[in-house]
Scaffold this active site. Structure first.
Site, mmCIF file in Angstrom:
data_model
loop_
_atom_site.group_PDB
_atom_site.id
_atom_site.type_symbol
_atom_site.label_atom_id
_atom_site.label_comp_id
_atom_site.label_asym_id
_atom_site.label_seq_id
_atom_site.Cartn_x
_atom_site.Cartn_y
_atom_site.Cartn_z
ATOM 1 N N ARG A 58 0.844 -1.213 0.000
ATOM 2 C CA ARG A 58 0.000 0.000 0.000
ATOM 3 C C ARG A 58 0.875 1.257 0.000
ATOM 4 O O ARG A 58 0.523 2.289 -0.557
ATOM 5 C CB ARG A 58 -0.965 0.005 1.207
ATOM 6 C CG ARG A 58 -1.766 1.290 1.313
ATOM 7 C CD ARG A 58 -3.019 1.145 2.179
ATOM 8 N NE ARG A 58 -2.779 0.564 3.472
ATOM 9 C CZ ARG A 58 -2.196 1.213 4.502
ATOM 10 N NH1 ARG A 58 -1.790 2.460 4.375
ATOM 11 N NH2 ARG A 58 -2.025 0.591 5.652
ATOM 12 N N TYR A 111 -16.417 14.042 -16.429
ATOM 13 C CA TYR A 111 -16.928 12.686 -16.225
ATOM 14 C C TYR A 111 -17.932 12.753 -15.064
ATOM 15 O O TYR A 111 -17.591 13.282 -13.982
ATOM 16 C CB TYR A 111 -15.767 11.736 -15.920
ATOM 17 C CG TYR A 111 -16.229 10.359 -15.528
ATOM 18 C CD1 TYR A 111 -17.063 9.616 -16.368
ATOM 19 C CD2 TYR A 111 -15.862 9.797 -14.312
ATOM 20 C CE1 TYR A 111 -17.510 8.362 -16.001
ATOM 21 C CE2 TYR A 111 -16.297 8.532 -13.947
ATOM 22 C CZ TYR A 111 -17.124 7.823 -14.792
ATOM 23 O OH TYR A 111 -17.565 6.583 -14.435
ATOM 24 N N ASP A 183 -7.657 16.789 -15.599
ATOM 25 C CA ASP A 183 -7.960 15.404 -15.952
ATOM 26 C C ASP A 183 -7.532 15.219 -17.409
ATOM 27 O O ASP A 183 -8.161 15.749 -18.325
ATOM 28 C CB ASP A 183 -9.464 15.141 -15.784
ATOM 29 C CG ASP A 183 -9.830 13.680 -16.042
ATOM 30 O OD1 ASP A 183 -9.066 12.991 -16.743
ATOM 31 O OD2 ASP A 183 -10.883 13.237 -15.543
ATOM 32 N N LYS A 208 -8.368 3.826 -19.447
ATOM 33 C CA LYS A 208 -8.625 4.225 -20.828
ATOM 34 C C LYS A 208 -7.367 4.073 -21.689
ATOM 35 O O LYS A 208 -6.854 2.984 -21.796
ATOM 36 C CB LYS A 208 -9.187 5.649 -20.831
ATOM 37 C CG LYS A 208 -10.272 5.882 -19.764
ATOM 38 C CD LYS A 208 -11.491 5.071 -20.071
ATOM 39 C CE LYS A 208 -12.576 4.995 -19.014
ATOM 40 N NZ LYS A 208 -12.523 5.605 -17.763
HETATM 41 N N1 LCS Z 1 -12.027 10.886 -15.655
HETATM 42 C C1 LCS Z 1 -12.546 10.680 -16.879
HETATM 43 C C2 LCS Z 1 -12.400 11.736 -17.933
HETATM 44 C C3 LCS Z 1 -13.200 9.483 -17.160
HETATM 45 O O1 LCS Z 1 -13.689 9.319 -18.400
HETATM 46 C C4 LCS Z 1 -13.343 8.508 -16.150
HETATM 47 C C5 LCS Z 1 -14.060 7.248 -16.393
HETATM 48 C C6 LCS Z 1 -12.803 8.765 -14.876
HETATM 49 C C7 LCS Z 1 -12.148 9.967 -14.673
HETATM 50 C C8 LCS Z 1 -12.896 7.771 -13.765
HETATM 51 O O2 LCS Z 1 -12.022 6.706 -13.984
HETATM 52 P P1 LCS Z 1 -12.236 5.189 -13.504
HETATM 53 O O3 LCS Z 1 -12.419 5.231 -12.024
HETATM 54 O O4 LCS Z 1 -13.441 4.671 -14.191
HETATM 55 O O5 LCS Z 1 -10.972 4.528 -13.900
HETATM 56 N N2 LCS Z 1 -14.879 7.295 -17.530
HETATM 57 C C9 LCS Z 1 -15.746 6.431 -17.928
HETATM 58 C C10 LCS Z 1 -16.550 6.644 -19.059
HETATM 59 O O6 LCS Z 1 -16.615 7.655 -19.736
HETATM 60 N N3 LCS Z 1 -17.269 5.570 -19.266
HETATM 61 O O7 LCS Z 1 -17.050 4.630 -18.288
HETATM 62 C C11 LCS Z 1 -16.079 5.117 -17.360
#
Ligand code: LCS
Length: 393
Positions: A58, A111, A183, A208
């Site tokens: 951790r 998001y 972001d 992503k």
């Molecule tokens: N920031 C952006 C721009 C994102 O698109 C997402 C997830 C996150 C943060 C959060 O990340 P995660 O915890 O899912 O790794 N975006 C998603 C989307 O557009 N569709 O499904 C998840």
């Protein structure tokens, strides 16, 4: 040859620090929760910080460290902090940098959960937030208050594809004693490097583009300087939202092909955006590479490419969008983005469904908006797939 003098494609393959006593060609997975001390004194030295030996996963782990130093190198930052997910990165940033009585300004289109968690949960602890269309610099200026501590920008924004001027944001934030947090999920360091434009911290949902194969959920924060990095790391460790070594190994593997994946997919994205723009059933298309995009010029200036994400609306509104989503055969109907496979989804009922409907509309996320993440399939197949889907409307 010094690794730091290499181009970004070389660094995606060779950057990142790891001790390599056996000379493995790839970073090994140290799938261990804890690390053996040489003796009691060594253990005490590790805890006091006198010795930088590993203690407990951790807190730190060699495989995770390799990924953290790799992404920090690509973003041009001092320290990478890996997290279990993109949302863990968001909450680590909020928790470490905002206190009761503080205010933050955010892009209205982000998001969904990044906004919802602030409005519904961090507000319970006395953190205030204001959401503005950050592609309008004047609107950001007007939103500052004496207690503003953070300017939080997503550019291009999920899912509206609005572009925000990062240099202007850095100047504004610093003038008001606030930090600029970006972001960078939609671009990856291959297409945009906010720290070079003045941001203090950048983060990713590595679920992503960085991982790129739709098989891992992961996050990463990169701090511009060591002091901020230390603060963020300490919060991540305390909250316990660390990455797992296997997750880190998978992302390291994914990053190696980040450049070629994006090059291929964004070539197709441009063609698809042009195809959609010319299609009689399509009402509008938002893709930074199109001259019709309101911030096309800004995208040219602050990005190294226009990316692989497209949003569009159909003349028949949401009902038409639904027919298209149910009719495509090659594109997968699923959320997430930035993978080798093309994905299609409907933000208003999926990724952004938990947002207040009024705020959603104000942020430009209309009922009819369809989001399309271009993968690396053959372009002719993707166009044919869209053509037959659109014909069913
Ligand atoms: N920031 C952006 C721009 C994102 O698109 C997402 C997830 C996150 C943060 C959060 O990340 P995660 O915890 O899912 O790794 N975006 C998603 C989307 O557009 N569709 O499904 C998840």
């Amino acid at each position: 040859m010094k690794k730091k003098n290499l181009g970004i494609n070389s660094r995606m393959i060779h950057a990142g620090e790891f001790e390599n006593p056996l000379g493995s060609a790839t970073v090994p997975i140290y799938q261990s929760s804890t690390f053996i001390f040489e003796n009691a004194d060594h253990g005490a030295r590790c805890f006091s910080g006198e010795d930088d030996g590993y203690i407990y996963t951790r807190i730190g782990n060699p495989t995770i460290h390799a990924l953290e130093t790799l992404v920090a190198d690509l973003e041009g930052g001092a320290e990478g902090i890996a997290t279990s997910s993109g949302m863990a990165a968001v909450n680590t940033l909020y928790m470490a940098l905002l206190s009761k009585g503080d205010h933050m300004i955010s892009s209205a289109a982000v998001y969904g959960p990044s906004r919802v968690v602030m409005e519904q949960h961090w507000s319970r602890f006395g953190v205030e937030s204001t959401y503005v269309n950050t592609s309008d610099v004047e609107a950001i200026k007007a939103a500052f208050k004496p207690n503003t501590r953070m300017l939080y920008i997503e550019t291009p924004a999920n899912p509206t594809m609005e572009i925000t001027d990062l240099k202007a944001c850095a100047a504004l934030a610093h003038e008001h004693g606030a930090l600029l947090v970006v972001d960078n999920t939609f671009s990856s360091p291959y297409l945009q490097r906010p720290l070079e434009l003045g941001a203090d911290a950048v983060f990713h949902s590595m679920t992503k583009f960085l991982n790129g194969h739709a098989d891992i959920v992961a996050g990463m924060i990169v701090a511009k300087d060591k002091a901020l990095g230390k603060k963020l790391r300490s919060m991540m460790v305390t909250m316990g939202c660390n990455m797992d070594p296997h997750q880190a190994f998978m992302v390291i593997r994914g990053v190696k092909t980040l450049g070629i994946r994006i090059e291929r997919a964004q070539q197709s994205a441009m063609k698809i955006a042009q195809f959609l723009e010319a299609h009689p059933k399509v009402e509008w298309v938002k893709y930074p590479g199109l001259e019709s995009h309101p911030q096309h010029q800004l995208a040219k200036e602050q990005m190294f490419g226009f990316g692989t994400m497209i949003s569009f609306g159909l003349k028949g509104g949401f009902e038409a969008g639904k027919i298209l989503m149910n009719s495509v055969e090659l594109a997968i109907l699923a959320v997430s983005l930035g993978g080798v496979e093309t994905l299609i989804q409907h933000p208003a009922s999926m990724t952004h469904s938990k947002m207040n409907p009024e705020d959603r509309l104000k942020a430009g996320i209309t009922e009819g908006l369809v989001r399309y993440s271009v993968g690396i399939e053959d372009i002719d197949d993707l166009i044919e797939d869209l053509e037959q889907g659109l014909a069913k409307i």
